[in-house]
Design an enzyme around this catalytic site. Structure first.
Site, mmCIF file in Angstrom:
data_model
loop_
_atom_site.group_PDB
_atom_site.id
_atom_site.type_symbol
_atom_site.label_atom_id
_atom_site.label_comp_id
_atom_site.label_asym_id
_atom_site.label_seq_id
_atom_site.Cartn_x
_atom_site.Cartn_y
_atom_site.Cartn_z
ATOM 1 N N ASP A 111 -4.280 -0.968 2.060
ATOM 2 C CA ASP A 111 -4.571 -1.386 0.686
ATOM 3 C C ASP A 111 -6.054 -1.141 0.440
ATOM 4 O O ASP A 111 -6.874 -1.375 1.330
ATOM 5 C CB ASP A 111 -4.226 -2.864 0.488
ATOM 6 C CG ASP A 111 -4.008 -3.199 -0.980
ATOM 7 O OD1 ASP A 111 -3.520 -2.329 -1.733
ATOM 8 O OD2 ASP A 111 -4.329 -4.326 -1.395
ATOM 9 N N PHE B 109 -8.922 11.365 -7.204
ATOM 10 C CA PHE B 109 -8.083 10.550 -8.089
ATOM 11 C C PHE B 109 -8.783 9.211 -8.311
ATOM 12 O O PHE B 109 -9.860 8.944 -7.757
ATOM 13 C CB PHE B 109 -6.690 10.330 -7.459
ATOM 14 C CG PHE B 109 -6.728 9.466 -6.223
ATOM 15 C CD1 PHE B 109 -7.074 10.003 -4.996
ATOM 16 C CD2 PHE B 109 -6.441 8.106 -6.292
ATOM 17 C CE1 PHE B 109 -7.127 9.204 -3.861
ATOM 18 C CE2 PHE B 109 -6.482 7.295 -5.152
ATOM 19 C CZ PHE B 109 -6.829 7.859 -3.936
ATOM 20 N N GLY B 110 -8.161 8.357 -9.088
ATOM 21 C CA GLY B 110 -8.668 6.992 -9.283
ATOM 22 C C GLY B 110 -10.091 6.974 -9.817
ATOM 23 O O GLY B 110 -10.424 7.640 -10.791
ATOM 24 N N TYR B 111 -10.946 6.223 -9.144
ATOM 25 C CA TYR B 111 -12.333 6.042 -9.590
ATOM 26 C C TYR B 111 -13.277 7.133 -9.052
ATOM 27 O O TYR B 111 -14.492 7.030 -9.240
ATOM 28 C CB TYR B 111 -12.832 4.658 -9.144
ATOM 29 C CG TYR B 111 -12.046 3.510 -9.749
ATOM 30 C CD1 TYR B 111 -12.362 3.002 -11.005
ATOM 31 C CD2 TYR B 111 -10.968 2.935 -9.066
ATOM 32 C CE1 TYR B 111 -11.643 1.954 -11.566
ATOM 33 C CE2 TYR B 111 -10.239 1.885 -9.612
ATOM 34 C CZ TYR B 111 -10.583 1.405 -10.855
ATOM 35 O OH TYR B 111 -9.861 0.364 -11.411
ATOM 36 N N ASP B 112 -12.731 8.162 -8.411
ATOM 37 C CA ASP B 112 -13.582 9.205 -7.807
ATOM 38 C C ASP B 112 -14.617 9.807 -8.774
ATOM 39 O O ASP B 112 -15.756 10.041 -8.363
ATOM 40 C CB ASP B 112 -12.722 10.346 -7.228
ATOM 41 C CG ASP B 112 -12.095 9.967 -5.901
ATOM 42 O OD1 ASP B 112 -12.457 8.922 -5.338
ATOM 43 O OD2 ASP B 112 -11.232 10.728 -5.431
ATOM 44 N N LYS C 274 -14.426 14.911 1.117
ATOM 45 C CA LYS C 274 -14.210 13.489 0.841
ATOM 46 C C LYS C 274 -13.474 12.833 2.009
ATOM 47 O O LYS C 274 -13.873 11.776 2.491
ATOM 48 C CB LYS C 274 -13.400 13.307 -0.450
ATOM 49 C CG LYS C 274 -13.033 11.848 -0.688
ATOM 50 C CD LYS C 274 -12.076 11.615 -1.838
ATOM 51 C CE LYS C 274 -11.542 10.185 -1.795
ATOM 52 N NZ LYS C 274 -10.504 9.895 -2.783
ATOM 53 N N ARG D 243 -11.038 5.374 3.515
ATOM 54 C CA ARG D 243 -9.747 5.449 4.207
ATOM 55 C C ARG D 243 -9.925 6.106 5.581
ATOM 56 O O ARG D 243 -9.364 5.656 6.581
ATOM 57 C CB ARG D 243 -8.741 6.256 3.373
ATOM 58 C CG ARG D 243 -7.381 5.602 3.284
ATOM 59 C CD ARG D 243 -6.401 6.355 2.395
ATOM 60 N NE ARG D 243 -7.028 7.147 1.364
ATOM 61 C CZ ARG D 243 -7.386 6.656 0.176
ATOM 62 N NH1 ARG D 243 -7.142 5.417 -0.130
ATOM 63 N NH2 ARG D 243 -7.985 7.425 -0.703
HETATM 64 P P1 IMP Z 1 -4.228 1.793 -3.091
HETATM 65 O O1 IMP Z 1 -4.222 0.467 -2.440
HETATM 66 O O2 IMP Z 1 -4.597 2.899 -2.162
HETATM 67 O O3 IMP Z 1 -2.992 2.069 -3.894
HETATM 68 O O4 IMP Z 1 -5.441 1.780 -4.141
HETATM 69 C C1 IMP Z 1 -5.515 0.888 -5.231
HETATM 70 C C2 IMP Z 1 -6.338 1.525 -6.342
HETATM 71 O O5 IMP Z 1 -7.677 1.768 -5.885
HETATM 72 C C3 IMP Z 1 -5.821 2.878 -6.808
HETATM 73 O O6 IMP Z 1 -4.906 2.738 -7.856
HETATM 74 C C4 IMP Z 1 -7.077 3.584 -7.275
HETATM 75 O O7 IMP Z 1 -7.363 3.212 -8.590
HETATM 76 C C5 IMP Z 1 -8.141 3.008 -6.377
HETATM 77 N N1 IMP Z 1 -8.401 3.897 -5.225
HETATM 78 C C6 IMP Z 1 -7.881 3.810 -3.965
HETATM 79 N N2 IMP Z 1 -8.377 4.763 -3.176
HETATM 80 C C7 IMP Z 1 -9.223 5.484 -3.948
HETATM 81 C C8 IMP Z 1 -10.030 6.630 -3.684
HETATM 82 O O8 IMP Z 1 -10.079 7.205 -2.579
HETATM 83 N N3 IMP Z 1 -10.762 7.080 -4.729
HETATM 84 C C9 IMP Z 1 -10.745 6.506 -5.961
HETATM 85 N N4 IMP Z 1 -10.001 5.464 -6.254
HETATM 86 C C10 IMP Z 1 -9.246 4.934 -5.250
#
Ligand code: IMP
Length: 196
Positions: A68, A151-154, A175, A181
């Site tokens: 998570d 993706f996400g906040y990258d 990355k 991660r």
């Molecule tokens: P998850 O627990 O990996 O599903 O991450 C929860 C949320 O954190 C995702 O929906 C993204 O918005 C953000 N997130 C997780 N990992 C990354 C990343 O490597 N880069 C950018 N945003 C991330």
């Protein structure tokens, strides 16, 4: 040889985990299609990762690995944190979450835009034993989106050691070599090496 089931159904994460753990000679099984997703109801990353891992142990009787991740922003007292996926609403898109983040930080000065990504990975065993490890990537939130990768906040996260680039301005291998991660995965390898 230990067999682990992976809680993630995300093919990118699965590949990343497989690549790092292959050196340990463990067998990794994909998440079975008929196991329902666990609601992420806990208020910590560890709580969510453990709940996901335990649900898979119960369903498969194999040891399970779940992760998570959250973005913790200093000026927001650590928000969105464990709620990063639904920061702008229950089914928010990545873009909506980033828009909300930039809006909330619009009045925050350049010297107060620190943030970190945290990933927690949990391993749970059929015996009930479990372990968790963490990976952290420290950086700052930019004022606008930059870059096309990831993706996400990258697009708005600039790691401290990235020479002013956002994660979305790095190639995926760049990355993944040092991400939150990746760091958690390396800690997991250490944990599995020393505990087996
Ligand atoms: P998850 O627990 O990996 O599903 O991450 C929860 C949320 O954190 C995702 O929906 C993204 O918005 C953000 N997130 C997780 N990992 C990354 C990343 O490597 N880069 C950018 N945003 C991330």
């Amino acid at each position: 040889m230990t067999t682990f089931v992976l809680a993630t159904a995300n093919p990118h994460k699965t590949e990343e985990i497989r690549a790092v753990l292959s050196e340990l000679g463990v067998t990794l099984l994909a998440r079975p299609d008929d196991v329902p997703e666990v609601e992420e109801n806990e208020d910590t990353l560890e709580g969510n990762a453990l709940a996901k891992a335990r649900a898979l142990v119960d369903a498969t009787r194999h040891a399970a690995i779940a992760d998570d991740t959250g973005l913790f922003v200093d000026a927001l007292g650590g928000r969105p944190g464990v709620y990063s996926a639904r920061y702008a609403g229950e089914h928010a898109t990545y873009d909506e979450n980033v828009t909300r983040l930039l809006a909330e930080l619009s009045e925050v000065g350049d010297d107060r835009r620190g943030a970190e990504f945290r990933t927690v990975i949990c391993v749970a065993y059929p015996s009930g034993r479990w372990r968790s490890v963490q990976g952290i990537l420290t950086g700052r939130i930019t004022r606008e989106r930059r870059g096309i990768h990831g993706f996400g906040y990258d697009p708005v996260f600039e790691p401290l050691e990235a020479g002013g680039r956002t994660l979305a301005e790095m190639t995926p291998p760049e990355k993944n070599a040092n991400s939150h991660r990746a760091r958690a995965l390396r800690a997991l390898v250490e944990e599995l090496r020393t505990s087996s």
